[in-house]
Write a protein that holds these residues in place. Structure first.
Motif, PDB file in Angstrom:
ATOM      1  N   PHE A 113       0.824  -1.211   0.000  1.00 34.06           N
ATOM      2  CA  PHE A 113       0.000   0.000   0.000  1.00 34.06           C
ATOM      3  C   PHE A 113       0.862   1.267   0.000  1.00 34.06           C
ATOM      4  N   ASP A 114       2.048   1.156   0.624  1.00 29.96           N
ATOM      5  CA  ASP A 114       2.843   2.373   0.792  1.00 29.96           C
ATOM      6  C   ASP A 114       3.911   2.547  -0.286  1.00 29.96           C
ATOM      7  N   SER A 115       3.873   1.764  -1.355  1.00 32.57           N
ATOM      8  CA  SER A 115       4.868   1.989  -2.415  1.00 32.57           C
ATOM      9  C   SER A 115       4.545   3.323  -3.101  1.00 32.57           C
ATOM     10  N   PRO A 116       5.582   4.044  -3.555  1.00 38.35           N
ATOM     11  CA  PRO A 116       5.328   5.368  -4.163  1.00 38.35           C
ATOM     12  C   PRO A 116       4.350   5.293  -5.327  1.00 38.35           C
ATOM     13  N   ALA A 117       4.457   4.250  -6.149  1.00 43.22           N
ATOM     14  CA  ALA A 117       3.571   4.156  -7.323  1.00 43.22           C
ATOM     15  C   ALA A 117       2.114   3.953  -6.892  1.00 43.22           C
ATOM     16  N   ILE A 118       1.910   3.128  -5.884  1.00 41.03           N
ATOM     17  CA  ILE A 118       0.540   2.879  -5.418  1.00 41.03           C
ATOM     18  C   ILE A 118      -0.018   4.122  -4.729  1.00 41.03           C
ATOM     19  N   ARG A 119       0.835   4.796  -3.977  1.00 35.27           N
ATOM     20  CA  ARG A 119       0.373   6.030  -3.309  1.00 35.27           C
ATOM     21  C   ARG A 119       0.003   7.097  -4.332  1.00 35.27           C
ATOM     22  N   HIS A 120       0.821   7.200  -5.383  1.00 38.62           N
ATOM     23  CA  HIS A 120       0.528   8.179  -6.443  1.00 38.62           C
ATOM     24  C   HIS A 120      -0.804   7.835  -7.115  1.00 38.62           C
ATOM     25  N   PHE A 121      -0.993   6.541  -7.380  1.00 38.07           N
ATOM     26  CA  PHE A 121      -2.244   6.085  -7.999  1.00 38.07           C
ATOM     27  C   PHE A 121      -3.445   6.455  -7.114  1.00 38.07           C
ATOM     28  N   SER A 122      -3.355   6.108  -5.832  1.00 38.21           N
ATOM     29  CA  SER A 122      -4.461   6.393  -4.906  1.00 38.21           C
ATOM     30  C   SER A 122      -4.753   7.892  -4.837  1.00 38.21           C
ATOM     31  N   GLU A 123      -3.679   8.671  -4.872  1.00 37.81           N
ATOM     32  CA  GLU A 123      -3.848  10.128  -4.783  1.00 37.81           C
ATOM     33  C   GLU A 123      -4.595  10.663  -6.012  1.00 37.81           C
ATOM     34  N   GLN A 124      -4.189  10.171  -7.196  1.00 37.03           N
ATOM     35  CA  GLN A 124      -4.855  10.627  -8.428  1.00 37.03           C
ATOM     36  C   GLN A 124      -6.326  10.205  -8.417  1.00 37.03           C
ATOM     37  N   VAL A 125      -6.584   8.982  -7.951  1.00 30.35           N
ATOM     38  CA  VAL A 125      -7.976   8.522  -7.868  1.00 30.35           C
ATOM     39  C   VAL A 125      -8.760   9.421  -6.911  1.00 30.35           C
ATOM     40  N   SER A 126      -8.120   9.815  -5.813  1.00 34.14           N
ATOM     41  CA  SER A 126      -8.844  10.650  -4.844  1.00 34.14           C
ATOM     42  C   SER A 126      -9.185  12.015  -5.445  1.00 34.14           C
ATOM     43  N   HIS A 127      -8.379  12.496  -6.384  1.00 37.20           N
ATOM     44  CA  HIS A 127      -8.658  13.802  -7.000  1.00 37.20           C
ATOM     45  C   HIS A 127      -9.641  13.697  -8.167  1.00 37.20           C
ATOM     46  N   ALA A 128      -9.887  12.481  -8.626  1.00 34.09           N
ATOM     47  CA  ALA A 128     -10.696  12.313  -9.839  1.00 34.09           C
ATOM     48  C   ALA A 128     -12.177  12.576  -9.566  1.00 34.09           C
ATOM     49  N   ASP A 129     -12.840  13.109 -10.603  1.00 34.53           N
ATOM     50  CA  ASP A 129     -14.298  13.234 -10.539  1.00 34.53           C
ATOM     51  C   ASP A 129     -14.933  11.930 -11.002  1.00 34.53           C
ATOM     52  N   GLY A 130     -14.270  11.281 -11.932  1.00 40.46           N
ATOM     53  CA  GLY A 130     -14.813  10.035 -12.465  1.00 40.46           C
ATOM     54  C   GLY A 130     -13.705   9.112 -12.923  1.00 40.46           C
ATOM     55  N   LEU A 131     -14.068   7.847 -13.114  1.00 45.50           N
ATOM     56  CA  LEU A 131     -13.086   6.854 -13.577  1.00 45.50           C
ATOM     57  C   LEU A 131     -13.678   6.032 -14.709  1.00 45.50           C
ATOM     58  N   ILE A 132     -12.810   5.645 -15.624  1.00 44.25           N
ATOM     59  CA  ILE A 132     -13.197   4.624 -16.595  1.00 44.25           C
ATOM     60  C   ILE A 132     -12.310   3.417 -16.301  1.00 44.25           C
ATOM     61  N   VAL A 133     -12.956   2.315 -15.965  1.00 41.44           N
ATOM     62  CA  VAL A 133     -12.211   1.113 -15.582  1.00 41.44           C
ATOM     63  C   VAL A 133     -12.338   0.102 -16.715  1.00 41.44           C
ATOM     64  N   GLY A 134     -11.201  -0.248 -17.320  1.00 43.37           N
ATOM     65  CA  GLY A 134     -11.216  -1.168 -18.449  1.00 43.37           C
ATOM     66  C   GLY A 134     -10.640  -2.526 -18.076  1.00 43.37           C
ATOM     67  N   THR A 135     -11.305  -3.578 -18.531  1.00 42.55           N
ATOM     68  CA  THR A 135     -10.815  -4.925 -18.219  1.00 42.55           C
ATOM     69  C   THR A 135     -11.191  -5.922 -19.316  1.00 42.55           C
ATOM     70  N   PRO A 136     -10.338  -6.890 -19.572  1.00 45.37           N
ATOM     71  CA  PRO A 136     -10.796  -8.026 -20.376  1.00 45.37           C
ATOM     72  C   PRO A 136     -11.573  -8.978 -19.473  1.00 45.37           C
ATOM     73  N   VAL A 137     -12.432  -9.800 -20.076  1.00 49.53           N
ATOM     74  CA  VAL A 137     -13.055 -10.884 -19.308  1.00 49.53           C
ATOM     75  C   VAL A 137     -12.059 -12.033 -19.267  1.00 49.53           C
ATOM     76  N   TYR A 138     -11.749 -12.475 -18.070  1.00 51.35           N
ATOM     77  CA  TYR A 138     -10.881 -13.644 -17.873  1.00 51.35           C
ATOM     78  C   TYR A 138     -11.665 -14.653 -17.036  1.00 51.35           C
ATOM     79  N   LYS A 139     -11.792 -15.825 -17.543  1.00 50.62           N
ATOM     80  CA  LYS A 139     -12.470 -16.901 -16.794  1.00 50.62           C
ATOM     81  C   LYS A 139     -13.792 -16.431 -16.193  1.00 50.62           C
ATOM     82  N   ALA A 140     -14.589 -15.818 -17.067  1.00 47.49           N
ATOM     83  CA  ALA A 140     -15.940 -15.371 -16.699  1.00 47.49           C
ATOM     84  C   ALA A 140     -15.976 -14.296 -15.612  1.00 47.49           C
ATOM     85  N   SER A 141     -14.859 -13.611 -15.407  1.00 54.05           N
ATOM     86  CA  SER A 141     -14.832 -12.528 -14.433  1.00 54.05           C
ATOM     87  C   SER A 141     -13.966 -11.404 -15.005  1.00 54.05           C
ATOM     88  N   PHE A 142     -13.673 -10.392 -14.207  1.00 53.66           N
ATOM     89  CA  PHE A 142     -12.736  -9.382 -14.700  1.00 53.66           C
ATOM     90  C   PHE A 142     -11.315  -9.813 -14.350  1.00 53.66           C
TER      91      PHE A 142
END
Ligand code: FMN
Length: 194
Positions: free
Chosen positions: A52-81
């Motif tokens: 949780f405390d790696s710089p890359a993960i912290r940067h990611f969490s911070e950007q998400v916290s500032h976001a108004d919205g997100l687009i989450v993209g995923t392939p279907v793998y084994k009937a799930s995301f």
């Protein structure tokens, strides 16, 4: 307005990624700021060992916290995301998506698994307290063609455009979160509370 896009495909050559690029260009042409994250840019150990405390993960969490919205993209793998996307979402703090609008985008080999977003991804977004999760776009592989530039079947582009229009409209009507100091002041001066 800030939108974070997340590419959740483990493949470097990714149809999900192409669709997210298309969505990102659409948003940028309308003046929406976009920050993109892809699971490839994270150290596998950060994801698998839940750092949780790696710089890359912290940067990611911070950007998400500032976001108004997100687009989450995923392939279907084994009937799930994709599991790789799950380990990234697992590293977001509780309520990370509160007050945010989310548009899911998924690609799959078959229509048989088009509901994977509804029964697998949406509960995770709800657990992160997304304010509004839109219907989303599901595309089978035959609708996305690799190339320079990539090509999309017209029917898919129409669905994507419509979903993005709804996404931007949902962002625009999103009530602004109340500033904690204002909330405190209102609580102190309120005559009634429910
Ligand atoms: C390991 C693996 C599992 C997959 N499982 C499914 C599946 O259960 N249902 C489905 O419709 N497609 C499945 N697919 C196909 C992918 O969802 C499809 O090719 C998708 O477009 C890949 O997206 P990407 O190019 O962004 O990685 C699977 C592909 C892989 C590699």
């Amino acid at each position: 307005m800030l939108v974070v896009t997340i590419g959740g495909s483990p493949s470097l050559r990714s149809r999900t990624g192409l669709l997210l690029d298309q969505a990102g260009r659409w948003l940028e042409q309308r003046g929406v700021e976009r920050v993109h994250f892809d699971i490839h840019q994270f150290e596998p150990a950060d994801l698998l060992l839940a750092r949780f405390d790696s710089p890359a993960i912290r940067h990611f969490s911070e950007q998400v916290s500032h976001a108004d919205g997100l687009i989450v993209g995923t392939p279907v793998y084994k009937a799930s995301f994709a599991g790789a996307l799950k380990v990234l979402l697992d590293l977001l703090p509780e309520r990370a998506l509160a007050h945010k609008v989310v548009l899911p985008i998924a690609t799959g080999g078959t229509h048989a698994h088009m509901l994977a977003v509804d029964y697998a991804l949406k509960p995770v977004l709800a657990a992160l307290k997304a304010q509004e999760t839109l219907q989303g776009v599901f595309a089978t592989d035959n609708l996305i063609h690799y190339g320079e530039p990539a090509r999309f079947e017209e029917s898919l582009l129409e669905r994507l455009d419509e979903a993005l229009e709804q996404f931007v409209a949902a962002l625009a009507r999103r009530p602004a979160p109340i500033d904690p100091t204002v909330l405190n002041d209102r609580l102190i001066h309120a005559r009634w509370s429910i």
